[in-house]
Design a protein around this motif. Sequence first.
Motif, mmCIF file in Angstrom:
data_model
loop_
_atom_site.group_PDB
_atom_site.id
_atom_site.type_symbol
_atom_site.label_atom_id
_atom_site.label_comp_id
_atom_site.label_asym_id
_atom_site.label_seq_id
_atom_site.Cartn_x
_atom_site.Cartn_y
_atom_site.Cartn_z
ATOM 1 N N LYS A 82 41.101 38.822 55.915
ATOM 2 C CA LYS A 82 40.344 39.428 57.010
ATOM 3 C C LYS A 82 39.700 38.357 57.880
ATOM 4 O O LYS A 82 39.599 38.506 59.093
ATOM 5 C CB LYS A 82 39.265 40.356 56.457
ATOM 6 N N ARG A 83 39.262 37.301 57.247
ATOM 7 C CA ARG A 83 38.601 36.220 57.980
ATOM 8 C C ARG A 83 39.566 35.502 58.909
ATOM 9 O O ARG A 83 39.179 35.014 59.969
ATOM 10 C CB ARG A 83 38.027 35.235 56.969
ATOM 11 N N LEU A 109 39.897 40.374 45.572
ATOM 12 C CA LEU A 109 38.871 40.543 46.600
ATOM 13 C C LEU A 109 38.696 39.274 47.429
ATOM 14 O O LEU A 109 38.497 39.341 48.641
ATOM 15 C CB LEU A 109 37.549 40.954 45.969
ATOM 16 N N SER A 110 38.788 38.127 46.789
ATOM 17 C CA SER A 110 38.661 36.865 47.522
ATOM 18 C C SER A 110 39.810 36.685 48.502
ATOM 19 O O SER A 110 39.603 36.265 49.643
ATOM 20 C CB SER A 110 38.637 35.685 46.553
ATOM 21 N N LEU A 140 38.718 41.495 35.229
ATOM 22 C CA LEU A 140 37.624 41.053 36.091
ATOM 23 C C LEU A 140 38.043 39.851 36.929
ATOM 24 O O LEU A 140 37.743 39.780 38.123
ATOM 25 C CB LEU A 140 36.398 40.708 35.230
ATOM 26 N N ALA A 141 38.768 38.917 36.331
ATOM 27 C CA ALA A 141 39.241 37.744 37.073
ATOM 28 C C ALA A 141 40.235 38.153 38.153
ATOM 29 O O ALA A 141 40.178 37.648 39.283
ATOM 30 C CB ALA A 141 39.880 36.746 36.116
ATOM 31 N N LEU A 142 41.155 39.064 37.830
ATOM 32 C CA LEU A 142 42.119 39.525 38.828
ATOM 33 C C LEU A 142 41.440 40.273 39.964
ATOM 34 O O LEU A 142 41.829 40.137 41.128
ATOM 35 C CB LEU A 142 43.183 40.403 38.181
#
Length: 77
Positions: A57-58, A50-51, A43-45
């Motif tokens: 992308k930003r 995703l971050s 879950l952390a990975l």
Amino acid sequence: MYFGIVPPLSDIQSWLMPPILSGYMATGEQSQGQYYELSLLRLALLFITLSLKWMDKRNLGIGKSRMFSQTDCLPGH
């Protein structure tokens, strides 16, 4: 609080213990501890991946910094 997902901790492990092994040892050598720790690591990975993708992308519209330019590494430039 005890929710019954994994057995209660029977031993406190040092922070030097590898992650999956510490979950196994802390729950009294029960496999639920290592599976729970493995799911938390996944879950952390996923969150980190995703971050980083969101940050990438930003930053697509912004040009690269001169520090990371390929031509700066070549002699004479």
